[in-house]
Enzyme design. Structure first.
Site, PDB file in Angstrom:
ATOM      1  N   ASP A   1       0.799  -1.237   0.000  1.00 52.78           N
ATOM      2  CA  ASP A   1       0.000   0.000   0.000  1.00 52.78           C
ATOM      3  C   ASP A   1       0.829   1.284   0.000  1.00 52.78           C
ATOM      4  O   ASP A   1       0.283   2.370   0.252  1.00 52.78           O
ATOM      5  CB  ASP A   1      -0.972  -0.019   1.176  1.00 52.78           C
ATOM      6  CG  ASP A   1      -2.194  -0.877   0.862  1.00 52.78           C
ATOM      7  OD1 ASP A   1      -2.561  -0.956  -0.320  1.00 52.78           O
ATOM      8  OD2 ASP A   1      -2.765  -1.467   1.787  1.00 52.78           O
TER       9      ASP A   1
ATOM     10  N   ASP B   1      -6.835  -5.239  -4.323  1.00 60.14           N
ATOM     11  CA  ASP B   1      -6.636  -3.847  -3.892  1.00 60.14           C
ATOM     12  C   ASP B   1      -5.358  -3.241  -4.484  1.00 60.14           C
ATOM     13  O   ASP B   1      -5.269  -2.042  -4.707  1.00 60.14           O
ATOM     14  CB  ASP B   1      -6.519  -3.739  -2.370  1.00 60.14           C
ATOM     15  CG  ASP B   1      -7.397  -4.706  -1.602  1.00 60.14           C
ATOM     16  OD1 ASP B   1      -7.733  -5.770  -2.137  1.00 60.14           O
ATOM     17  OD2 ASP B   1      -7.740  -4.403  -0.457  1.00 60.14           O
TER      18      ASP B   1
HETATM   19  N1  GLY Z   1      -7.149  -2.219   1.005  1.00 62.59           N
HETATM   20  C1  GLY Z   1      -7.774  -2.659   2.191  1.00 62.59           C
HETATM   21  C2  GLY Z   1      -9.229  -2.444   2.201  1.00 62.59           C
HETATM   22  O1  GLY Z   1      -9.822  -2.118   1.191  1.00 62.59           O
HETATM   23  O2  GLY Z   1      -9.808  -2.585   3.262  1.00 62.59           O
END
Ligand code: GLY
Length: 388
Positions: free
Chosen positions: A108, A169
């Site tokens: 992330d 994600d």
């Molecule tokens: N990327 C983690 C979530 O969407 O909770």
């Protein structure tokens, strides 16, 4: 048929929706100005009793720590007010502790530095911010697994080795790699971005337009092992925020590569998403394939999907734009009507956000719901800035 090039999004918005957007923009300025003064460089996540704690104190590595500065940069671009910029710059400096600490960082880094350092560099040319962005991009590139051709998700948990894990994600982090290649004129980052996106297309998206959340590979030989349910109901279900990450992520892949396969994938997911919210008042349930009870919404999925739909609208001919723009506006309006808190004395804008189907907080304001709401509104008004 002669292909009509895309038209500007605002010119395609109905007059009645334009009037709604003008009033939302006025409310947003009041709310954001109050929040900026009150929150400053504290890092918000989910408010408790209407007020944010400082997540930077608790977990400087948390994946959402870039969304507040992202909101501030969007507001700076739209208003020119220096308070937004100065506050965003202070948060960017705070995140240096995460860059140098390293151990808590994972895939992330895109969410964290696209909306801080890269936004700053794009808008102001700050060379220190450029260095931070390239540092983050190199960390992301370092997570590439050549056997499976994917960027590894998360880090290990005690008792769980996640070397072979990829999650949908991560598509939203990949634009950091495209940016790094543009800045350095070094194709390596972009090559990894494309390899990862192609792997997502082949292994994680389903033919009906839905997406798995997690894909597990054998990290040594790259063979596909499993699709656990992740933040959705169960394996094979359809976690709505995951669908939104897939929708917007694929549309962004198309923006950076012009690969028509990525746009087709984004459109398939978009049509699936629009069909699913059509029976629930344009508000997504937390999982599109879960038992009828309990009924739990996740507005963050709607807000991210709305931005993805507007991204698709920018890529398709004029006669195709309306379906995506009107679906985005319907989701924004439904969310605003039911879940938005315009009280400037309370923190948090968009309620109804849900962390996961099992566990976590449900139907609360979450900072990324606010970010995507602002991005979508500013896109519709043609006042935003592109942070991806
Ligand atoms: N990327 C983690 C979530 O969407 O909770």
């Amino acid at each position: 048929m002669k292909v009509q090039p895309p038209q500007s999004i605002p010119s395609q918005v109905h007059e009645e929706d334009q009037i709604w957007l003008t009033s939302i923009w006025s409310n947003l300025q009041t709310k954001m100005s109050a929040e900026c003064a009150r929150i400053g460089s504290r890092i918000p996540y989910i408010p408790v009793d209407g007020h944010y704690e400082d997540l930077g104190e608790k977990d400087i590595y948390w994946w959402t720590n870039g969304f507040w500065p992202g909101m501030l940069w969007q507001m700076y671009r739209a208003t020119g007010e220096m308070d937004y910029r100065l506050t965003a710059e202070k948060v960017e400096e705070r995140l240096d502790a995460a860059l140098s600490g390293f151990t808590g960082l994972h895939h992330d880094v895109g969410f964290m530095w696209l909306h801080t350092a890269v936004a700053n560099y794009r808008l102001t040319g700050n060379p220190r911010s450029k260095t931070r962005g390239l540092h983050a991009a190199s960390l992301l590139a370092g997570r590439y697994n050549p056997a499976g051709q994917f960027l590894r998700a998360w880090n290990d948990d005690p008792g769980q080795n996640r070397a072979g894990w990829m999650i949908i994600d991560c598509l939203m982090n990949v634009p950091l790699l495209y940016w790094a290649s543009e800045e350095t004129q070094d194709p390596r980052y972009r090559d990894l971005a494309i390899l990862h996106t192609d792997t997502v297309l082949q292994t994680t998206l389903r033919r009906d337009g839905s997406s798995n959340h997690i894909t597990i590979f054998d990290p040594a030989d790259g063979s596909l092992l499993d699709h656990p349910g992740g933040q959705g109901f169960e394996s094979g279900s359809s976690w709505s925020r995951g669908q939104a990450w897939a929708l917007y992520g694929m549309a962004l892949g198309h923006r950076h590569t012009h690969n028509p396969d990525y746009l087709d994938a984004a459109k398939r997911i978009a049509h699936y998403f629009i069909a699913n919210v059509s029976s629930t008042g344009d508000l997504p349930l937390v999982d599109f394939r879960a038992p009828a009870e309990p009924v739990v919404y996740d507005t963050t999925a709607a807000m991210c999907a709305a931005c993805g739909l507007l991204e698709i609208a920018e890529a398709v001919p004029a006669y195709e734009q309306r379906i995506y723009i009107s679906a985005a506006v319907r989701m924004l309006r439904a969310t605003e009507q039911q879940f938005v808190n315009w009280n400037p004395e309370q923190d948090g804008i968009v309620g109804g956000g849900t962390e996961a189907y099992h566990g976590g907080k449900q139907e609360v304001p979450i900072i990324y719901g606010d970010y995507f709401f602002i991005e979508a509104v500013l896109r519709l008004l043609n006042r935003g800035t592109h942070l991806w």
